[in-house]
Scaffold this active site. Structure first.
Site, PDB file in Angstrom:
ATOM      1  N   GLY A  52       0.844  -1.192   0.000  1.00 55.96           N
ATOM      2  CA  GLY A  52       0.000   0.000   0.000  1.00 55.96           C
ATOM      3  C   GLY A  52       0.873   1.232   0.000  1.00 55.96           C
ATOM      4  N   CYS A  79       5.450  -6.030   1.391  1.00 50.18           N
ATOM      5  CA  CYS A  79       5.794  -4.621   1.320  1.00 50.18           C
ATOM      6  C   CYS A  79       5.221  -3.869   2.535  1.00 50.18           C
ATOM      7  CB  CYS A  79       5.324  -4.039  -0.023  1.00 50.18           C
ATOM      8  SG  CYS A  79       6.161  -2.500  -0.434  1.00 50.18           S
ATOM      9  N   TYR A  80       4.238  -3.000   2.347  1.00 48.72           N
ATOM     10  CA  TYR A  80       3.631  -2.314   3.496  1.00 48.72           C
ATOM     11  C   TYR A  80       3.162  -3.335   4.535  1.00 48.72           C
ATOM     12  CZ  TYR A  80       0.255   0.373   6.236  1.00 48.72           C
ATOM     13  OH  TYR A  80      -0.428   0.951   7.266  1.00 48.72           O
ATOM     14  N   HIS A 165       7.587  -7.744  -4.140  1.00 53.30           N
ATOM     15  CA  HIS A 165       6.255  -8.180  -4.574  1.00 53.30           C
ATOM     16  C   HIS A 165       6.333  -9.538  -5.274  1.00 53.30           C
ATOM     17  CE1 HIS A 165       3.938  -4.590  -3.557  1.00 53.30           C
ATOM     18  NE2 HIS A 165       5.070  -3.938  -3.788  1.00 53.30           N
ATOM     19  N   GLU A 167       3.970 -11.324  -6.205  1.00 53.61           N
ATOM     20  CA  GLU A 167       2.797 -11.553  -7.058  1.00 53.61           C
ATOM     21  C   GLU A 167       2.964 -11.038  -8.492  1.00 53.61           C
ATOM     22  OE1 GLU A 167       3.154  -9.441  -4.616  1.00 53.61           O
ATOM     23  OE2 GLU A 167       1.915  -7.645  -4.773  1.00 53.61           O
ATOM     24  N   ASP A 223     -20.208 -14.207 -20.823  1.00 57.44           N
ATOM     25  CA  ASP A 223     -20.653 -14.312 -19.429  1.00 57.44           C
ATOM     26  C   ASP A 223     -22.092 -14.803 -19.317  1.00 57.44           C
ATOM     27  OD1 ASP A 223     -18.202 -13.273 -18.924  1.00 57.44           O
ATOM     28  OD2 ASP A 223     -18.906 -11.269 -18.387  1.00 57.44           O
ATOM     29  N   LYS A 362     -12.875 -13.113 -15.200  1.00 58.92           N
ATOM     30  CA  LYS A 362     -13.314 -13.370 -16.578  1.00 58.92           C
ATOM     31  C   LYS A 362     -12.690 -14.649 -17.161  1.00 58.92           C
ATOM     32  CE  LYS A 362     -15.148 -11.530 -20.460  1.00 58.92           C
ATOM     33  NZ  LYS A 362     -16.470 -10.913 -20.535  1.00 58.92           N
TER      34      LYS A 362
END
Ligand code: XMP
Length: 506
Positions: A52, A79-80, A165, A167, A223, A362
């Site tokens: 963040g 991180c944060y 990070h 991710e 969808d 999605k």
């Protein structure tokens, strides 16, 4: 049971969920300050504190609710999140002498999070604060040249922190690190498409009961078509799927939807409402007015069908997870894009909503679509706007113009498929302009329509680049269009990005 990701405002928070789900584990994002009860409702097997923009020592810096960090589950701070974890446990965080941004290589690394990882470890950094004093019981398990405390752990309490990070793709071994965290949590790894389908099917049966009847609006996109298949599987013909043909569709589109869904057991009602729509659109040139008329008539047509085939207790919608993620602003601030599948139905219809895809992304819907047998031509289809061809005909809309545009569009789109370019293009479209231009055909001078072709690459339609389609392809379709669609004398290709242009011309 799920991984709970507490969001402190990092731009990468959604990626954490994506990575866990790719690894077969279910995870949800909650606001950083979500209450303990809210978190416990998810039956957490582990908690991730996201990154963040704040500094932990700022007044009002976001933090987890009391008691969250006392839960007896593994916690990973990113991180944060790591800085908060360290400060909370009695360590110290300070503004780093040097802001670290971009790729960094870890020096020595070890510990539970790095189990089984070897060789060079490149990590994506983006921080200006650093942990300078370790809290009691913690040890440093990775360093970089600029950040002595790059990863920490408290083995007994199962608390872990990484300054980088894991991710993002720029941390190539980050996926392995997150997989290790899942193992430390003992998280189930059964989030497979088949499992999702079984769970969603049961969920629909539980919600709708033995008697409930469900109404669904079908747009022809992936969808709502996939939702129709799922609901048909769950409740059979207690589902009524309504496809309103507003007369602004592409060539053969209604038939395509019918052929795709009916054989798979969907109780599908298709309605040709084109007369009504075209009557109301007659003489209207303004783009926003066109959209409003189409939206209004859509609701009217849908309500008519609901009355004819009803009563229905439930209305199904293809709302996806990105539409409902609770924002970092706090609980209840859920940003729900309501009714987007049925073109803005008013709230007061009195239906209960069935939204089985609320937890999905999605691409997960596309995987389910494949499993449920949705034909590729719909599963991999480009986006198509609700107002249809009406916003691709500049000026007023008539049956004749629609007919011209449909034939042009069909030549363009089937050409893309034939040349193997369709799947590399995010969206492609043809526009009929009111410009007439001079041409010569045989010995005859002509004075006919100018059409524009547009193809774009994009991730989400928010920004787009025009696609560099091969000249041979453009040459072929241009010739085909002018030869087969006699109302057209000239073809141009749109080479504007978004911004500054939008994808559609209106
Ligand atoms: P623009 O033209 O705004 O389009 O760059 C971005 C994406 O949104 C689609 N689009 C619409 N979809 N109703 C819709 O359902 C609309 O009124 C509408 N306008 C644009 C467009 O096709 C593109 O994919």
């Amino acid at each position: 049971m799920s991984l709970v990701i507490l969001d402190f405002g990092s731009q990468y928070t959604r990626l954490i969920t994506r990575r866990f789900r790719e690894l077969g584990a279910y995870s949800v994002i909650l606001p950083g300050n979500a209450s303990l009860e809210r978190i416990q409702r998810e039956n957490p097997v582990g908690i991730v504190l996201s990154g963040g923009p704040s500094s932990v020592y700022d007044a009002g810096a976001p933090r987890p609710a009391d008691g969250v960090l006392d839960l007896d589950v593994p916690v990973l701070g990113i991180c944060y999140g790591m800085q908060y974890l360290a400060q909370h446990a009695g360590g110290r965080v300070e503004r780093a002498g040097k802001r670290e941004y971009g790729k960094a290589e870890l020096g020595e690394y070890g510990g539970a999070l790095f189990e089984g990882i070897s060789g060079e470890f490149v990590a994506w950094m983006s921080h200006s604060d650093s942990v300078t004093d370790l809290p009691p019981g913690y040890e440093v398990v990775a360093t970089t040249t600029d950040t002595p405390v790059t990863a920490i752990e408290h083995r007994e309490r199962r608390r872990y922190g990484v300054q980088f990070h894991p991710e993002v793709v720029h941390t190539p071994k980050g996926g392995q690190l997150l997989a290790n965290f899942l193992d430390l949590c003992g998280a189930a790894r059964d989030w497979t498409p088949q499992h999702i389908v079984d769970e969603l099917t049961q969920g629909v049966r539980d919600q709708v009961g033995e008697e409930g009847r469900v109404l669904l609006g079908i747009s022809g996109g992936v969808d709502s078509s996939t939702l129709a298949l799922l609901l048909a599987r769950a409740i059979g013909d207690r589902l009524t799927a309504v496809f309103i043909d507003h007369g602004l569709l592409r060539l053969g589109e209604r038939e395509q939807v019918e052929h795709a869904l009916r054989p798979l057991g969907v109780n599908l009602v298709t309605v040709d409402a084109s007369d009504v729509f075209l009557e109301h659109l007659a003489g209207v040139s303004d783009p926003e007015t066109k959209r409003k008329i189409i939206g209004r008539e859509f609701i009217r047509a849908f309500e008519r069908e609901a009355r004819t085939h009803g009563p229905f207790e439930f209305l199904a919608q293809g709302t996806l997870y990105p539409d409902v993620i609770e924002s970092a602003g706090g609980e209840g601030a859920a940003n729900i894009k309501s009714h987007h599948n049925v073109g803005g139905l008013p709230e007061d219809l009195g239906f209960k909503l069935v939204e089985p895809f609320r937890t999905l992304f999605k691409d997960e819907v596309r995987e389910i679509a494949q499993l449920l047998g949705l034909p590729d031509e719909i599963r991999t289809r480009h986006p198509f706007p609700g107002p249809g061809l009406a916003i691709r005909i500049l000026g007023d809309v008539t049956r004749e113009k629609l007919d011209v545009l449909r034939r042009v569009d069909d030549i363009f789109i089937s050409g893309l498929r034939e040349f193997g370019l369709y799947d590399q293009t995010w969206q492609a479209l043809a526009v009929l302009t009111p410009i007439q231009s001079v041409g010569v055909m045989g010995d005859e001078r002509t004075y006919r329509h100018l059409v524009a072709l547009r193809a774009v690459s994009s991730i989400d339609g928010m920004t787009a680049e025009w696609t560099r389609l091969p000249y041979e392809f453009l040459d072929t379709v241009s010739l085909r269009i002018v030869n087969h669609v006699h109302e057209v004398s000239r073809v141009v290709y749109d080479i504007t990005g978004k911004p500054p242009a939008t994808i559609e011309w209106e």
